[in-house]
Structure formats: C-alpha cells, structure tokens
Write a protein that holds these residues in place. Structure first.
Motif, PDB file in Angstrom:
ATOM      1  N   LEU A  95     -12.107   6.947   5.675  1.00  0.00           N
ATOM      2  CA  LEU A  95     -11.307   6.350   4.609  1.00  0.00           C
ATOM      3  C   LEU A  95     -12.221   5.823   3.507  1.00  0.00           C
ATOM      4  CD1 LEU A  95      -8.517   4.338   6.469  1.00  0.00           C
ATOM      5  CD2 LEU A  95      -8.595   6.758   5.866  1.00  0.00           C
ATOM      6  N   ASP A  96     -11.724   5.873   2.287  1.00  0.00           N
ATOM      7  CA  ASP A  96     -12.463   5.356   1.135  1.00  0.00           C
ATOM      8  C   ASP A  96     -12.105   3.886   0.947  1.00  0.00           C
ATOM      9  OD1 ASP A  96     -13.956   5.143  -1.201  1.00  0.00           O
ATOM     10  OD2 ASP A  96     -12.291   5.808  -2.463  1.00  0.00           O
ATOM     11  N   LEU A 130      -7.857   0.807   0.835  1.00  0.00           N
ATOM     12  CA  LEU A 130      -8.227   1.909   1.714  1.00  0.00           C
ATOM     13  C   LEU A 130      -7.396   3.116   1.306  1.00  0.00           C
ATOM     14  CD1 LEU A 130      -8.196   0.114   5.195  1.00  0.00           C
ATOM     15  CD2 LEU A 130     -10.228   0.901   3.967  1.00  0.00           C
ATOM     16  N   SER A 131      -8.024   4.285   1.232  1.00  0.00           N
ATOM     17  CA  SER A 131      -7.266   5.461   0.814  1.00  0.00           C
ATOM     18  C   SER A 131      -7.832   6.731   1.426  1.00  0.00           C
ATOM     19  CB  SER A 131      -7.253   5.583  -0.717  1.00  0.00           C
ATOM     20  OG  SER A 131      -8.563   5.774  -1.217  1.00  0.00           O
ATOM     21  N   LEU A 132      -6.950   7.701   1.572  1.00  0.00           N
ATOM     22  CA  LEU A 132      -7.313   9.051   1.996  1.00  0.00           C
ATOM     23  C   LEU A 132      -6.233   9.989   1.482  1.00  0.00           C
ATOM     24  CD1 LEU A 132      -9.162  10.969   3.599  1.00  0.00           C
ATOM     25  CD2 LEU A 132      -7.707  10.566   5.589  1.00  0.00           C
ATOM     26  N   TYR A 133      -6.601  10.904   0.589  1.00  0.00           N
ATOM     27  CA  TYR A 133      -5.629  11.821  -0.001  1.00  0.00           C
ATOM     28  C   TYR A 133      -5.098  12.802   1.045  1.00  0.00           C
ATOM     29  CZ  TYR A 133      -6.362  10.600  -4.927  1.00  0.00           C
ATOM     30  OH  TYR A 133      -6.387   9.961  -6.137  1.00  0.00           O
ATOM     31  N   GLY A 134      -3.790  13.071   0.961  1.00  0.00           N
ATOM     32  CA  GLY A 134      -3.188  14.124   1.750  1.00  0.00           C
ATOM     33  C   GLY A 134      -3.360  15.469   1.062  1.00  0.00           C
ATOM     34  N   PRO A 135      -2.973  16.575   1.730  1.00  0.00           N
ATOM     35  CA  PRO A 135      -3.206  17.922   1.188  1.00  0.00           C
ATOM     36  C   PRO A 135      -2.557  18.173  -0.163  1.00  0.00           C
ATOM     37  CG  PRO A 135      -2.590  18.032   3.508  1.00  0.00           C
ATOM     38  CD  PRO A 135      -2.377  16.616   3.078  1.00  0.00           C
ATOM     39  N   GLY A 185      -0.852 -21.850   9.057  1.00  0.00           N
ATOM     40  CA  GLY A 185       0.167 -21.983   8.022  1.00  0.00           C
ATOM     41  C   GLY A 185      -0.362 -22.305   6.641  1.00  0.00           C
ATOM     42  N   ARG A 186      -1.692 -22.302   6.455  1.00  0.00           N
ATOM     43  CA  ARG A 186      -2.250 -22.691   5.156  1.00  0.00           C
ATOM     44  C   ARG A 186      -2.376 -21.520   4.189  1.00  0.00           C
ATOM     45  NH1 ARG A 186      -6.996 -24.094   4.577  1.00  0.00           N
ATOM     46  NH2 ARG A 186      -7.900 -23.150   6.442  1.00  0.00           N
ATOM     47  N   LEU A 187      -2.532 -20.309   4.716  1.00  0.00           N
ATOM     48  CA  LEU A 187      -2.801 -19.154   3.870  1.00  0.00           C
ATOM     49  C   LEU A 187      -1.691 -18.114   3.971  1.00  0.00           C
ATOM     50  CD1 LEU A 187      -6.603 -18.552   4.621  1.00  0.00           C
ATOM     51  CD2 LEU A 187      -5.616 -19.784   2.689  1.00  0.00           C
ATOM     52  N   VAL A 188      -1.499 -17.398   2.890  1.00  0.00           N
ATOM     53  CA  VAL A 188      -0.593 -16.255   2.876  1.00  0.00           C
ATOM     54  C   VAL A 188      -1.323 -15.104   2.197  1.00  0.00           C
ATOM     55  CG1 VAL A 188       0.476 -16.933   0.684  1.00  0.00           C
ATOM     56  CG2 VAL A 188       1.690 -15.394   2.237  1.00  0.00           C
ATOM     57  N   MET A 189      -1.060 -13.907   2.679  1.00  0.00           N
ATOM     58  CA  MET A 189      -1.754 -12.741   2.142  1.00  0.00           C
ATOM     59  C   MET A 189      -0.775 -11.592   1.985  1.00  0.00           C
ATOM     60  SD  MET A 189      -5.182 -10.981   3.603  1.00  0.00           S
ATOM     61  CE  MET A 189      -5.912  -9.547   2.837  1.00  0.00           C
ATOM     62  N   THR A 190      -0.931 -10.848   0.893  1.00  0.00           N
ATOM     63  CA  THR A 190      -0.081  -9.692   0.622  1.00  0.00           C
ATOM     64  C   THR A 190      -0.808  -8.410   1.007  1.00  0.00           C
ATOM     65  OG1 THR A 190       0.931 -10.839  -1.252  1.00  0.00           O
ATOM     66  CG2 THR A 190       1.239  -8.452  -1.123  1.00  0.00           C
ATOM     67  N   ILE A 191      -0.138  -7.580   1.790  1.00  0.00           N
ATOM     68  CA  ILE A 191      -0.650  -6.253   2.135  1.00  0.00           C
ATOM     69  C   ILE A 191       0.365  -5.237   1.619  1.00  0.00           C
ATOM     70  CG2 ILE A 191      -1.374  -4.701   3.981  1.00  0.00           C
ATOM     71  CD1 ILE A 191      -1.909  -7.167   5.703  1.00  0.00           C
ATOM     72  N   THR A 192      -0.100  -4.282   0.840  1.00  0.00           N
ATOM     73  CA  THR A 192       0.782  -3.262   0.278  1.00  0.00           C
ATOM     74  C   THR A 192       0.489  -1.921   0.939  1.00  0.00           C
ATOM     75  OG1 THR A 192       0.738  -4.424  -1.844  1.00  0.00           O
ATOM     76  CG2 THR A 192       1.607  -2.179  -1.835  1.00  0.00           C
ATOM     77  N   ASP A 193       1.510  -1.364   1.574  1.00  0.00           N
ATOM     78  CA  ASP A 193       1.379  -0.080   2.264  1.00  0.00           C
ATOM     79  C   ASP A 193       2.128   0.982   1.457  1.00  0.00           C
ATOM     80  OD1 ASP A 193       1.126   2.023   3.981  1.00  0.00           O
ATOM     81  OD2 ASP A 193       2.428   1.210   5.548  1.00  0.00           O
ATOM     82  N   SER A 194       1.377   1.868   0.819  1.00  0.00           N
ATOM     83  CA  SER A 194       1.964   2.938   0.007  1.00  0.00           C
ATOM     84  C   SER A 194       1.766   4.298   0.663  1.00  0.00           C
ATOM     85  CB  SER A 194       1.335   2.936  -1.393  1.00  0.00           C
ATOM     86  OG  SER A 194       1.435   1.662  -1.994  1.00  0.00           O
ATOM     87  N   THR A 195       1.630   4.294   1.978  1.00  0.00           N
ATOM     88  CA  THR A 195       1.346   5.517   2.728  1.00  0.00           C
ATOM     89  C   THR A 195       2.567   6.428   2.794  1.00  0.00           C
ATOM     90  OG1 THR A 195      -0.303   4.370   4.071  1.00  0.00           O
ATOM     91  CG2 THR A 195       0.623   6.399   4.977  1.00  0.00           C
ATOM     92  N   HIS A 196       2.324   7.727   2.591  1.00  0.00           N
ATOM     93  CA  HIS A 196       3.357   8.756   2.756  1.00  0.00           C
ATOM     94  C   HIS A 196       2.724   9.921   3.516  1.00  0.00           C
ATOM     95  CE1 HIS A 196       6.133   6.769  -0.031  1.00  0.00           C
ATOM     96  NE2 HIS A 196       5.059   6.491  -0.753  1.00  0.00           N
ATOM     97  N   ASP A 197       3.469  10.478   4.445  1.00  0.00           N
ATOM     98  CA  ASP A 197       2.895  11.500   5.326  1.00  0.00           C
ATOM     99  C   ASP A 197       3.828  12.697   5.474  1.00  0.00           C
ATOM    100  OD1 ASP A 197       1.166  12.752   7.019  1.00  0.00           O
ATOM    101  OD2 ASP A 197       1.477  11.422   8.721  1.00  0.00           O
ATOM    102  N   PRO A 198       4.099  13.428   4.371  1.00  0.00           N
ATOM    103  CA  PRO A 198       5.020  14.569   4.468  1.00  0.00           C
ATOM    104  C   PRO A 198       4.480  15.707   5.320  1.00  0.00           C
ATOM    105  CG  PRO A 198       3.935  14.552   2.331  1.00  0.00           C
ATOM    106  CD  PRO A 198       3.566  13.263   3.008  1.00  0.00           C
ATOM    107  N   GLY A 199       3.160  15.806   5.440  1.00  0.00           N
ATOM    108  CA  GLY A 199       2.564  16.891   6.214  1.00  0.00           C
ATOM    109  C   GLY A 199       2.231  16.527   7.641  1.00  0.00           C
ATOM    110  N   HIS A 200       2.696  15.346   8.087  1.00  0.00           N
ATOM    111  CA  HIS A 200       2.472  14.896   9.471  1.00  0.00           C
ATOM    112  C   HIS A 200       0.979  14.912   9.821  1.00  0.00           C
ATOM    113  CE1 HIS A 200       6.810  15.152   9.898  1.00  0.00           C
ATOM    114  NE2 HIS A 200       6.765  16.419   9.506  1.00  0.00           N
ATOM    115  N   LEU A 247      -3.548   1.787   1.486  1.00  0.00           N
ATOM    116  CA  LEU A 247      -3.343   0.442   2.009  1.00  0.00           C
ATOM    117  C   LEU A 247      -4.173  -0.522   1.171  1.00  0.00           C
ATOM    118  CD1 LEU A 247      -1.748  -0.745   4.424  1.00  0.00           C
ATOM    119  CD2 LEU A 247      -3.854  -0.629   5.754  1.00  0.00           C
ATOM    120  N   THR A 248      -3.537  -1.588   0.677  1.00  0.00           N
ATOM    121  CA  THR A 248      -4.223  -2.550  -0.182  1.00  0.00           C
ATOM    122  C   THR A 248      -4.066  -3.958   0.383  1.00  0.00           C
ATOM    123  OG1 THR A 248      -3.782  -1.184  -2.130  1.00  0.00           O
ATOM    124  CG2 THR A 248      -4.427  -3.466  -2.515  1.00  0.00           C
ATOM    125  N   PHE A 249      -5.187  -4.652   0.517  1.00  0.00           N
ATOM    126  CA  PHE A 249      -5.195  -6.035   0.990  1.00  0.00           C
ATOM    127  C   PHE A 249      -5.458  -6.945  -0.205  1.00  0.00           C
ATOM    128  CE2 PHE A 249      -6.326  -3.394   4.542  1.00  0.00           C
ATOM    129  CZ  PHE A 249      -5.681  -3.965   5.625  1.00  0.00           C
TER     130      PHE A 249
END
Length: 369
Positions: free
Chosen positions: A95-96, A107-112, A191-206, A126-128
């Motif tokens: 992963l990059d 974190l990223s990895l291009y699909g076909p 309970g002091r911290l909150v963090m956003t994780i964004t999941d933009s993963t798509h897997d059409p090719g399984h 995936l973004t933290f």
C-alpha cells in the motif's frame, strides 16, 4: 325379424359391443403407422435440438484461467507499523502511505479499472485524520455535527450506526458526494480524543480490498500517546497554551507574543544560507478575513491556496504559500490560522514542510486558559 347387414361393423347383442375382425386389423394397422411416425418425428426433434446446442456452445468463450486477487493478504504480524502521537496501525507493504499537508495519513492501492485524478471507484482508499480533543461534546453529538456538515454537499446512503473498531467505541455512516465514502468517528478509551477515519474503498473486481481494510482496522489503536517529553508554552495575553517537543530549541520575542521553534535537525537554505525557524507561533489581535489574508500575501509575491479547514473548536484554516517571484523569504510554507476563544488569532507558520506532522501535533495541543 330382418337379417343383419354384414357390412355393419358394430352390432349390439344385449349389453355387449361386437367388432368384426377385419375392422380390428385395420385399426391396429393405423395405430402402428401412427406410432412409427411419432417415433421418427421425436428422433428428428432430438437431432435438431442437439445441433443447436452444439452451435450455441461453439459461440461461447471459455475462460482459460481464473482471475486471482492481486492484493496479497499476509498476516498482520508481517505488516509495517505506522505510529505517531495519538494513534497507530499496521498496513501491508504494497500500500502507498502518505502524510498529507492537511495533516492526514492516507493509504491507497489502485484497482485494475481505477483512473488517476478521478473519484475513487476501484481500489483501497483509507484516510486517518488527526486526533482531536473531544472536549465537552459526546461522541454521538460530535458525529451528528459532522454528518450535518457533510449533508450540505452530499446525500446520506447508510444511516448512522454505533460500531466497534478494535474495541474502541465508534459511529459510522456513508455519504454519496464526489464518490461514496464511509465516515467513521472513533473515541479513545479515556474519552478525551476523537478521530475521523474515511473509508473510500470500492472493490468491483473482488480484489480483496475490503478484507484488507478490516484487517488494518483490527490493528488500529487510538490514544497511543508518545513517550517523548514535551514543553509547554503559555501566552497569558491571549490566554492559550501549546505543547512542543522538549528537545527543540525555542525563543520568544515581542513580549512573549511570538514563539520560535527550531528543531535540532534544521539545515540552512542551500542558496542563501539562511535558517528560517521551522515553526513560528505568533498571536495577534488583528483578525483578517480569508480574502484579506490572501490579498496581503499576493501583493508581496506569493500564491496562496487553502488546503484544509478544520471545522471544530477552535476553527482553523490552513494556507499554503508558494513564492512566485524573487522576493525575500522561504519558497514554500504553511500558515495555520486559528481563531482564539476570546479574541484574536494564533498563527502557526511552518517553514520546514517536512515538519507538517509535528506542526499538526502542536496545533491540536492548543488549549485555552
């Protein structure tokens, strides 16, 4: 009583029907011919249908191999480890990983089928974000606030639900905007911290991307505070304080309104030999609008762009400045402008872009007196 007609095929004697033999033979003859004709008709139908099946089969493309996922799924124990102030996780080496100027880790990895410079539709993305102080808000309320902001430009796809991320309490929902994104808000154990994780993963090719995301999330730890010692800078005039690494050189000026931080690894400019303080912290009561800030720096030879807006308390805008002419000063730097609670603005100026992560750590350590 008259005689019976010998040509009459059927006669009745009491309740019994009588059929002459000659007519019976004729009946069976026709029956045999009918059955033979039916048999040949059936065989003809079978032969024709078989030919059609062969033709249909000859027009089909038979795969010569089964497509295997391109993403290997090794045990997480063999994965790389990423750790910084506030959180850590593991990830596969293929992963990059990038630390962005907005303070995020991606974190990223291009699909076909994924094309560059388009919204994500095939691949692992995936973004933290950076851990934020939850302050007096609950995780539920904080998630609702973020959802409200996102729905100004997007459409809700999956409703908010409570989940667990490696044992940490979290909420998630999905919004369709420029692509479909799943937003996850995780709370630290204390309970002091909150963090956003964004999941933009798509897997059409399984390809196994979603499974890899699940494994990464199973290694995620929030509130993994650094053991490095920190020093605290307090500004009484503007009623705030921040923390910074204690091994950095520091100096104050202008009646403690400005703090200059110089890390031990700072190097002079290759052309001028000047050493710009990697991070400068200044407070001012002169509040500028975005347009005024951009105009003032454009007039002295810089191109200004907004690379991040942190919509939490305190509100912060992050600007990137790039020199467009021979004017004095660094070629590139960032300005993090944060509204103070009472009045004024504190600006964190980052001259060394290799220290963006540390600058965000300093920014999010900001607290009010």
């Amino acid at each position: 009583m008259g005689q019976a007609n010998p040509n009459t095929p059927i006669t009745q004697a009491g309740n019994v029907l009588v059929i002459k033999k000659s007519h019976l033979y004729t009946f069976f003859g026709f029956l045999c011919l009918f059955l033979v004709a039916l048999f040949f008709a059936y065989k003809y139908y079978q032969l024709k249908n078989t030919d059609q099946v062969k033709v249909s089969a000859s027009n089909q493309t038979i795969p010569t191999s089964i497509h295997q996922p391109s993403l290997a799924l090794p045990e997480t124990a063999q994965w790389k480890n990423y750790s910084r102030t506030g959180f850590s996780f593991k990830y596969p080496s293929n992963l990059d990983l990038r630390e962005t100027k907005s303070g995020h880790v991606s974190l990223s990895l291009y699909g076909p089928s994924q094309k560059k410079d388009t919204e994500p539709y095939d691949g692992l993305y995936l973004t933290f974000g950076h851990p934020l102080k939850l302050k007096n808000s609950s995780l539920d309320d904080y998630t609702d606030q973020q959802l409200k902001l996102l729905l100004e430009t997007g459409e809700l796809v999956d409703k908010k639900k409570k989940i667990k991320i490696n044992g940490f309490d979290a909420y998630s929902f999905s919004v369709q905007g420029l692509g479909l994104h799943r937003y996850i808000y995780v709370k630290s154990t204390d309970g002091r911290l909150v963090m956003t994780i964004t999941d933009s993963t798509h897997d059409p090719g399984h390809q196994g991307f979603s499974k890899t995301v699940d494994l990464i999330m199973s290694t995620f730890v929030l509130n993994n505070q650094s053991n490095a010692s920190v020093s605290t800078y307090t500004n009484q005039d503007f009623a705030f304080q921040i923390e910074y690494p204690s091994n950095w050189f520091s100096a104050t000026a202008l009646h403690d309104k400005n703090l200059f931080l110089l890390n031990p690894e700072s190097q002079p400019h290759p052309d001028s030999g000047e050493i710009f303080e990697p991070i400068e912290i200044m407070a001012t009561d002169q509040v500028e609008s975005e347009a005024e800030f951009i105009k003032s720096w454009t007039q002295v030879g810089y191109k200004v762009g907004i690379i991040n807006k942190i919509n939490s308390s305190p509100f912060t805008t992050v600007y990137q400045l790039d020199k467009t002419g021979p004017s004095p000063g660094p070629d590139h730097f960032l300005v993090m402008a944060t509204s103070l609670q009472k009045y004024g603005v504190v600006k964190i100026v980052v001259h060394d872009l290799d220290l963006i992560t540390q600058a965000y750590d300093i920014l999010f350590s900001l607290s009010f007196l």
